[in-house]
Design an enzyme around this catalytic site. Structure first.
Site, PDB file in Angstrom:
ATOM      1  N   GLU A 130      13.575  -9.535 -14.520  1.00 12.68           N
ATOM      2  CA  GLU A 130      14.924  -9.332 -15.062  1.00 12.68           C
ATOM      3  C   GLU A 130      15.020  -9.626 -16.559  1.00 12.68           C
ATOM      4  O   GLU A 130      16.101  -9.847 -17.088  1.00 12.68           O
ATOM      5  CB  GLU A 130      15.951 -10.178 -14.290  1.00 12.68           C
ATOM      6  CG  GLU A 130      16.002  -9.839 -12.815  1.00 12.68           C
ATOM      7  CD  GLU A 130      16.875 -10.769 -12.004  1.00 12.68           C
ATOM      8  OE1 GLU A 130      17.270 -10.384 -10.902  1.00 12.68           O
ATOM      9  OE2 GLU A 130      17.148 -11.897 -12.481  1.00 12.68           O
ATOM     10  N   GLU A 169      15.374  -5.803  -5.860  1.00 19.79           N
ATOM     11  CA  GLU A 169      15.778  -7.017  -5.145  1.00 19.79           C
ATOM     12  C   GLU A 169      17.105  -6.771  -4.440  1.00 19.79           C
ATOM     13  O   GLU A 169      18.134  -6.647  -5.088  1.00 19.79           O
ATOM     14  CB  GLU A 169      15.980  -8.199  -6.112  1.00 19.79           C
ATOM     15  CG  GLU A 169      14.761  -8.714  -6.811  1.00 19.79           C
ATOM     16  CD  GLU A 169      15.090  -9.916  -7.683  1.00 19.79           C
ATOM     17  OE1 GLU A 169      16.186 -10.511  -7.521  1.00 19.79           O
ATOM     18  OE2 GLU A 169      14.260 -10.245  -8.554  1.00 19.79           O
TER      19      GLU A 169
END
Length: 867
Positions: free
Chosen positions: A483, A549
């Site tokens: 991320e 995710e």
């Protein structure tokens, strides 16, 4: 004193038919340890002739300080209850508290003049100095968690006497305050180490930050030339199909050679792959080190390696060796590899990256991996069991998350074996590395963007770990970070130099939520959600085109929960309110979902109902993505598959390797050729995720009432095209009644069952309470053996009532679960007259006399059968 010393000695006895033949030996026994502050000597003195060990404890190597302390019962088990709070945290104690000496002794055989001995460390965390026989052997202090170290120790060896080895190990600096936030105060990110050791929303802090000699230590014996880091590169031109005679593939190899002598060495670098051989002449000047590339080898009709669900996973072995002019083997390495070629392209229609193997698109079905064990108690056997479980639920990819580690070769060996593609993050994360402004972090967002402190160490580690892992066919892509992007200069070096030079054929993704992976107008790039959801919403609420995710809940079975929660807290959670151990172990609320099956009676009832909830959650999650395969989506990765600690959120099997209901729900949803019910509109569809067109398939949709009476049945002849979805008929439940129905979907090719899937559906939204009106039934079960020696369990429902949600488990004489127990099916339902044949493999569990199969279920009378 002699008795004590000799008990520490590892004697290496070898027979070398050729003067320079290589040998490798693990140093994994007879280690001792003691806190450095309590040792009034330095490394030269400790490994000198007169030092006497006093008060040193038995050490676990590979392992960490905590694994050694736990082994010696000096700390409680941090995986149970609130025990982790009883262990001092390094932030509060200071780093000296977890700074230790490790000590070992070993002997080598009598060495010939041209032989050399190397000492190899595959992972030390974090700082280390190494001493042997009174001398420091590392010119600079080791730093970092992942960097391998290799030392030429021939000049330091004692001839004919024990060699004394001591390793001083100290924690990262800074260790970070773990009291708050993801990665604590973020300061752990200033190091090149596991960020999750400072705590996350699925793990509590690891008190020593995993300080120790956590990976393999070994001795290697070579000639005057050291051959290392062989590299195998594969070309498989064109689009291939698994079950056809193959056009040629091409294999190119290289290796690094290091001459450690003062003499020029002339020799031959040879490579052998089955019947294929090649070689080049090499001259190495004194102390010269260089990389040599061999000519490409053409392999006719190669046995291709495919991802799980698309084909088989054959492996080749390459022997690469360096031989001196007189024919003596100076060093050699064996490398296992698979012949396959990976590819990728950005699909503008889907707005997502599409991955391919051997020219065939791969619809990604997988999940995120943290580490096998939070205390780094890693083993080939556990890796094998866990990756086998991933393959068993029809996954084809694992993402190794960036707050953890570059996974070990044994992990990759298992992925190679089972066809699991690996997405390997580098070790940074948005939480610690400044992707967003976070008040829990000690330093500013701009400062954290520059983490880690030592960029050269990060890049050196990246090169080293790439070299360690790049030959594995399962390794699919490298990712810059979780991320977030690595620091700009690190990213520039990775993109412009490191990956093009050291692993040029693999896809490099800058960050896990990169626009190169996916982008769309409804939400840009991102990931999530993570909590419990209405199963039907997955079909209607459009997710990211490739979601790295997204996940749901994780509750172990009752037997597993007992190993986590103290007896006085074994009560069901009340909504979001839980007792302290539940909260500490990161319980993710199930909201009202268990209560949809009727009021929760006790903790056993809660755990059992949680498995039904989990089954529905994860099946729907995968099936929602199946439904829009190559339309909305190119793939999805569950957050997360497993826990390295005993957390109560997001997993398919618990820390102790016991399946949950979600495992088998997902297994059915991810079947490569699959029939499913789309929960948004009740339409049945058939999904073919393989490279082959199928014919002669019959699709059955049979609707039963609660008690197993057939209400309706539809049959369709279908020919599922490769990588395609076929929509069939809509399932309509009878109206005007408050009832639960069972929908049994099946694909058959002749008499062969290709896929089977069973749903429980209710006319009353969000209510399955009618299941409580099922009468008790007894199923008939027997156990036989197949040709592989595995157990075949036959379970049959001969009664006139549905046997709902049957669970099988293996218990030992002490009434504990036998694990791992590999079932091909579990948590299943039998309509009256139905039967299942289930394969059970207990070979990894070490089953003893007194073990028994236990059958239980929602309305099933418990039954036991001795094994």
């Amino acid at each position: 004193m002699k008795t004590i010393l000799y008990s520490l000695i590892i004697t290496i006895s070898i027979s070398l038919p050729l003067a320079g033949q290589t040998s490798n030996y693990l140093l994994d026994e007879n280690w001792k340890a003691k806190r450095a502050a309590d040792v009034l000597a330095d490394g030269c003195e400790i490994t000198g002739t007169d030092f006497i060990l006093s008060g040193w404890m038995e050490a676990v190597v590979p392992g960490t300080i905590l694994t050694t302390l736990l082994h010696n019962r000096q700390i409680p088990d941090p995986f149970f209850g609130m025990n982790n709070n009883l262990i001092p945290d390094v932030y509060n104690t200071g780093r000296d508290y977890y700074t230790y000496w490790f000590y070992n002794e070993f002997e080598t055989p009598e060495l010939k003049e041209e032989q050399e001995v190397w000492l190899n460390f595959r992972g030390i965390n974090y700082f280390a100095d190494i001493f042997l026989n009174g001398k420091r052997i590392n010119a600079r202090t080791h730093q970092g968690m992942y960097l391998r170290e290799k030392y030429l120790i021939t000049p330091f060896l004692n001839k004919g006497k024990p060699n004394k080895l001591a390793v001083w190990v100290a924690p990262p600096d800074p260790v970070g305050n773990a009291a708050v936030g993801q990665g604590g105060d973020g300061m752990i990110g200033r190091n090149v180490t596991m960020q999750c050791t400072a705590g996350w929303d699925w793990i509590c802090p690891i008190r020593d930050r995993n300080t120790g000699i956590w990976d393999q230590v070994s001795l290697e014996i070579t000639g005057k030339v050291d051959l290392k880091n062989p590299f195998v590169q594969i070309r498989v031109p064109g689009v291939r199909n698994p079950n056809e005679k193959q056009d040629p593939a091409f294999v190119r190899s290289s290796a690094e050679l290091k001459n450690v002598s003062s003499q020029t060495v002339n020799g031959l670098l040879r490579v052998e792959i089955e019947n294929y051989k090649n070689g080049v002449k090499v001259t190495l000047n004194p102390y010269e080190e260089k990389t040599i590339t061999l000519p490409e080898i053409k392999v006719d009709n190669p046995r291709l390696w495919w991802p799980n669900g698309m084909g088989s996973q054959p492996l080749y072995e390459m022997r690469i060796s360096f031989t001196s002019a007189d024919g003596t083997i100076l060093d050699s390495e064996a490398v296992k590899f698979g012949i396959r070629e990976t590819g990728n392209f950005f699909d503008e229609k889907i707005k997502a990256q599409v991955f391919s193997v051997n020219g065939q698109r791969v619809f990604i079905k997988g999940g995120n991996w943290i580490a096998s064990d939070a205390l780094m108690r890693l083993s080939r056997e556990r890796y094998e069991a866990e990756i086998r479980m991933h393959a068993g639920m029809n996954m084809n990819m694992i993402r190794v998350w960036g707050g953890g580690l570059p996974e070990r070769p044994e992990f990759y060996d298992a992925c190679d074996k089972y066809g699991i593609l690996v997405w390997q993050d580098l070790w940074v994360s948005g939480d610690c590395n400044g992707e967003w402004n976070d008040p829990t972090k000690k330093e500013s967002q701009a400062r954290r963007k520059a983490y880690p402190d030592d960029h050269n160490l990060f890049l050196e580690t990246a090169v080293d770990q790439i070299k360690m892992l790049r030959n594995h066919p399962s390794l699919y892509l490298w990712c810059g970070g979780n991320e977030t992007l690595p620091a700009p200069d690190i990213l520039k070096a990775l993109q412009g130099n490191i990956f093009p030079h050291y692993d040029p054929d693999r896809f490099f993704l800058e960050m896990s939520t990169s626009s190169k992976l996916m982008t769309n107008s409804i939400g840009g790039t991102g990931d999530g959600p993570y909590g419990i959801r209405e199963p039907s919403s997955v079909f209607t609420e459009r997710s990211f085109p490739f979601n790295p995710e997204t996940g749901s809940i994780g509750i172990p079975n009752y037997e597993g929960l007992q190993k986590i929660i103290p007896p006085d807290e074994m009560i069901p959670p009340q909504g979001n309110r839980t007792s302290r151990s539940w909260t500490y172990h990161k319980y993710l609320p199930l909201l009202d979902f268990p209560g949809r099956y009727g009021k929760v009676k006790d903790i056993r009832d809660f755990c059992f109902k949680a498995q039904m909830v989990s089954y529905e959650q994860y099946r729907a999650l995968q099936e929602g993505f199946n439904y829009k395969m190559w339309d909305w989506y190119s793939g999805m990765l569950i957050w997360k598959n497993q826990n390295p600690w005993t957390a109560l959120r997001g997993f398919f099997y618990d820390y102790f390797l016991d399946y949950t209901g979600g495992y088998f729900g997902y297994k059915h949803g991810a079947a490569p050729v699959h029939i499913q019910l789309n929960l948004n509109d009740s339409v049945v569809c058939v999904v073919n995720q393989t490279p082959e067109n199928l014919t002669g398939i019959t699709a059955f949709a049979s609707l039963y009432d609660l008690h197993g009476n057939l209400v309706s049945e539809k049959k369709d002849e279908v020919s599922p095209v490769a990588q395609n979805v076929i929509l069939l008929n809509k399932v309509v439940l009878p109206k005007g009644v408050d009832e639960v129905y069972f929908l049994k979907l099946m694909l058959k090719q002749g008499d062969k069952v290709v896929d089977e899937n069973l749903y429980w559906l209710s006319n009353k939204p969000h209510s399955y309470e009618k299941l409580n009106s099922l009468e008790k039934v007894s199923v008939t079960a027997s156990i036989g053996k197949n040709a592989n020696g595995n157990n075949i369990i036959r379970v049959e429902n001969k009664e006139k009532e549905t046997a709902f949600f049957i669970r099988l488990k293996i218990m030992n004489a002490g009434n504990e679960l036998v694990l791992p127990a590999f079932f091909t099916e579990n948590y299943f339902t039998l309509i009256p007259g139905d039967e299942k044949q289930i394969e059970l493999d207990l070979s990894a569990a070490g089953v003893r006399d007194g073990s028994r199969l236990v059958i239980e279920g929602w309305n099933v009378n418990p039954e036991e059968i001795q094994l």
